[in-house]
Design an enzyme around this catalytic site. Structure first.
Site, PDB file in Angstrom:
ATOM      1  N   SER A  97       0.692  -5.405  14.733  1.00  0.00           N
ATOM      2  CA  SER A  97      -0.493  -5.359  15.600  1.00  0.00           C
ATOM      3  C   SER A  97      -0.204  -5.439  17.086  1.00  0.00           C
ATOM      4  CB  SER A  97      -1.458  -6.469  15.225  1.00  0.00           C
ATOM      5  OG  SER A  97      -2.069  -6.138  14.017  1.00  0.00           O
ATOM      6  N   SER A 361       7.631 -11.660   5.911  1.00  0.00           N
ATOM      7  CA  SER A 361       6.176 -11.741   6.098  1.00  0.00           C
ATOM      8  C   SER A 361       5.571 -12.320   4.832  1.00  0.00           C
ATOM      9  CB  SER A 361       5.575 -10.366   6.399  1.00  0.00           C
ATOM     10  OG  SER A 361       5.610  -9.559   5.254  1.00  0.00           O
TER      11      SER A 361
HETATM   12  C1  REY Z   1      -1.349  -6.702   6.593  1.00  0.00           C
HETATM   13  C2  REY Z   1      -0.868  -7.457   5.421  1.00  0.00           C
HETATM   14  C3  REY Z   1      -1.815  -7.608   7.674  1.00  0.00           C
HETATM   15  C4  REY Z   1       0.438  -8.139   5.662  1.00  0.00           C
HETATM   16  C5  REY Z   1      -2.316  -6.905   8.890  1.00  0.00           C
HETATM   17  N1  REY Z   1      -1.386  -6.439   9.724  1.00  0.00           N
HETATM   18  O1  REY Z   1      -3.488  -6.802   9.119  1.00  0.00           O
HETATM   19  C6  REY Z   1      -1.700  -5.979  11.032  1.00  0.00           C
HETATM   20  C7  REY Z   1      -1.066  -6.996  11.943  1.00  0.00           C
HETATM   21  C8  REY Z   1      -1.287  -4.605  11.319  1.00  0.00           C
HETATM   22  O2  REY Z   1       0.047  -6.834  12.426  1.00  0.00           O
HETATM   23  C9  REY Z   1       0.980  -8.789   4.414  1.00  0.00           C
HETATM   24  N2  REY Z   1       0.061  -9.751   3.875  1.00  0.00           N
HETATM   25  C10 REY Z   1       2.293  -9.460   4.794  1.00  0.00           C
HETATM   26  C11 REY Z   1      -0.405  -9.683   2.636  1.00  0.00           C
HETATM   27  C12 REY Z   1      -1.364 -10.789   2.263  1.00  0.00           C
HETATM   28  O3  REY Z   1      -0.091  -8.822   1.863  1.00  0.00           O
HETATM   29  N3  REY Z   1      -1.782 -10.774   0.924  1.00  0.00           N
HETATM   30  O4  REY Z   1       2.251 -10.637   5.184  1.00  0.00           O
HETATM   31  O5  REY Z   1       3.295  -8.773   4.737  1.00  0.00           O
HETATM   32  O6  REY Z   1      -1.734  -8.003  12.086  1.00  0.00           O
END
Ligand code: REY
Length: 405
Positions: A97, A361
């Site tokens: 992000s 992550s």
């Molecule tokens: C995406 C999921 C989080 C991350 C997101 N990312 O909105 C944006 C950002 C682009 O950078 C994932 N979490 C992880 C999960 C949770 O799968 N169940 O932590 O790799 O904020």
């Protein structure tokens, strides 16, 4: 807030006191330049934070501080679990992000050029896209549109959710469609609610107004002018160019091996989170922004009009402000894309910047620990030891209470 007579009286009292009180010390009035020289970055503290992140499951982690021309680099651990290569502070990685700051900068440049009005309805530029004509560009960039974050449903299960989209190519409209298949979370201009959908809409606005891809807009307007030779928008390719750190996604299942998530289209994020960069470039970028080199002074003021998120955090337009234990505020963004946690923040004057990264992550302890890099970099040795505080709740990401990108 609870609307009792007592609370109203307390608020009124606070407001009156703020008029009567002697001027606050510079450290409390964050918009006032601090008279005292900032504390030197605490490099030993930085190393301790990175060691903790490794103990909590990050294969590697690093921090780079650019302090008014002096560069400090601290690194621990490995970039690649297969080869055991030592992580390098020059490595490229997925910034998640932090991409949102780039998207916001492009749109504010368009405002400066007289091609966009922040208070225009999104639907005026993109007719019929959203189900509510009241949603403006400003609402989108400040996460006050009420558009549901489709990534919550997408990644409710972290590994299977990721594998389902890892090689997918989405159009922006498909992503907006996923959001609109859920009820909206608020009214236009209402409460702050972080949502990737907003920055997918931002990408659509960029492409519509410039007639170019976001890749071209980022490159010609930010990457080339600033000489960011390690920054790339790769979509829908899956590879990071050049020497990079591999990223490891922690499973929701305790004890399961982490998933190497390095290669993916990041099509689920695009203008909300698909850029690749490195620590040097992100420090140049955040510093340039706060030093007024990317947008006009009026647009920097627009970007730094804050909506309160919690006691330590506020959101502007694609930009986050965090106030640290020593009273210093820093400006930037966090990133959380599978395998990579990023913090990229700079001081008010843009003279000290930090980028920190851990190649894991879905591990809220590491994300919280890495917040300590900001404390060490900007508060120096005076940094308060961090208990497990607070980050903005976002239940759908990660195992517990974690900050979002
Ligand atoms: C995406 C999921 C989080 C991350 C997101 N990312 O909105 C944006 C950002 C682009 O950078 C994932 N979490 C992880 C999960 C949770 O799968 N169940 O932590 O790799 O904020």
């Amino acid at each position: 807030m609870v609307n009792t007579k007592a609370s109203r009286t307390a608020v009124l009292g606070a407001v009156m006191l703020s008029f009567l009180a002697v001027p606050a010390p510079a450290s409390a009035a964050e918009d006032t330049p601090r008279a005292a020289a900032p504390a030197a970055p605490d490099l030993v503290g930085l190393g301790t934070v990175l060691n903790t992140a490794r103990r909590q499951g990050a294969p590697g982690a690093f921090a780079r501080v650019d302090d008014n021309g002096t560069v400090h680099r601290v690194r621990r651990g490995i970039s690649d679990r297969r080869t055991g290569r030592t992580i390098a502070t020059t490595d490229r990685f997925r910034i998640g992000s932090v991409t949102k700051v780039f998207s916001a900068v492009v749109l504010l440049q368009l405002v400066d050029e007289g091609r966009l009005n922040l208070d225009s309805p999104v639907n005026r530029v993109l007719p019929g896209l959203l189900p509510d004509d009241r949603i403006t560009v400003r609402h989108v960039l400040s996460h006050r549109s009420g558009l549901y974050d489709y990534t919550n449903a997408m990644f409710a299960r972290s590994v299977s959710g990721f594998e389902a989209v890892r090689n997918k190519v989405f159009t922006y409209r498909q992503l907006v469609g996923r959001s609109l298949s859920h009820p909206r979370t608020g009214t236009p201009g209402g409460a702050y609610a972080y949502s990737n959908t907003n920055f997918v809409v931002a990408g659509m606005l960029i492409e519509k107004l410039t007639g170019q891809s976001v890749a071209t807009a980022y490159r010609t307007r930010i990457i080339e002018p600033l000489g960011l030779t390690n920054t790339f928008y790769v979509h829908p390719g899956t590879a990071l160019p050049g020497t990079h750190t591999r990223g490891y996604l922690t499973s929701d299942t305790a004890g399961a091996a982490p998933v190497d998530a390095t290669r993916q289209t990041v099509s689920w994020a695009q203008s909300a989170g698909a850029l690749i960069s490195n620590a040097r470039d992100l420090n140049v970028f955040t510093s340039a922004l706060l030093r007024g080199r990317l947008v006009s002074p009026a647009s920097l003021t627009r970007m730094t009009k804050w909506t309160k998120v919690n006691s330590t955090t506020a959101y502007g337009l694609g930009l986050r402000r965090r106030t640290l234990s020593c009273g210093v505020s820093v400006y930037g963004h966090t990133g959380a894309v599978q395998g990579y946690y990023t913090y990229a923040f700079t001081s008010k004057d843009g003279r000290r910047s930090l980028t920190a990264m851990a190649n894991t992550s879905n591990n809220s302890r590491v994300l919280d620990t890495m917040l300590g890099t900001l404390e060490s970099a900007f508060c120096g040795k005076s940094a308060a030891p961090r208990a497990a505080v607070p980050v903005e709740p976002r239940a759908a990401i990660g195992a517990g209470v974690i900050d979002e990108g």
